[in-house]
Design an enzyme around this catalytic site. Structure first.
Site, short mmCIF file in Angstrom:
data_model
loop_
_atom_site.label_atom_id
_atom_site.label_comp_id
_atom_site.label_asym_id
_atom_site.label_seq_id
_atom_site.Cartn_x
_atom_site.Cartn_y
_atom_site.Cartn_z
N HIS A 35 -27.93 96.29 53.24
CA HIS A 35 -27.53 97.91 52.81
C HIS A 35 -26.47 98.14 54.03
CE1 HIS A 35 -27.56 101.90 52.21
NE2 HIS A 35 -27.60 101.89 53.57
N CYS A 109 -24.76 100.17 47.15
CA CYS A 109 -24.22 100.75 48.45
C CYS A 109 -22.91 100.08 49.23
CB CYS A 109 -25.53 100.74 49.66
SG CYS A 109 -26.28 99.20 49.96
#
Length: 147
Positions: A35, A109
């Site tokens: 992420h 993301c």
């Protein structure tokens, strides 16, 4: 200082997080499930999934994204946007990133942070951060074309 307009240059940072402890092994092989969030003016911005057609862009304290294990921060460049200009930019960009459009391979993301980085610095985030999504995309395309 930026010689052109006398403004201050602000760092653009990429905070990278592990999604799984297996990254401790995969990272050294050039892979991993990550992420990422973009940090500008002391706050971090990321993109996540939810079931609604509203924005999935969120703001958190730097290096403390809930649910993820902080790995490292990468310096990506600088921007001459003021805090207010940057907030306006993020709000506008957030309209492209609705929570219900999140997709692990095509709109995750890392795609968001790459979009922000390209807009601010003219350069992409490092390829290894989203490599697994690209490998997954190629695998899906191969399967589709082979079918």
């Amino acid at each position: 200082m930026d010689a052109q307009n006398g403004g201050t240059l602000t760092p653009v940072l990429l905070n990278v997080y592990d999604l799984t402890p297996v990254n401790d092994y995969l990272y050294w092989l050039g892979f991993g499930v990550f992420h990422s969030g973009i940090e500008v003016h002391g706050m971090e911005y990321g993109f996540g999934a939810h079931d609604f057609s509203s924005s999935g862009v969120f703001e958190v304290e730097s290096k403390s994204c809930p649910g993820f294990i902080y790995r490292k921060t990468l310096w990506l460049g600088t921007t001459d946007m003021s805090r207010e200009e940057f907030r306006s930019f993020i709000e506008k960009l957030a309209g492209k990133y609705h929570g219900n459009t999140y997709h692990l391979i095509s709109k995750n993301c890392n795609h968001f942070t790459d979009d922000v980085c390209k807009n601010l610095t003219g350069k992409p985030i490092p390829g290894w951060v989203n490599r697994l999504a690209r490998v997954g995309w190629y695998h899906c395309m191969f399967c589709f074309l082979s079918w």
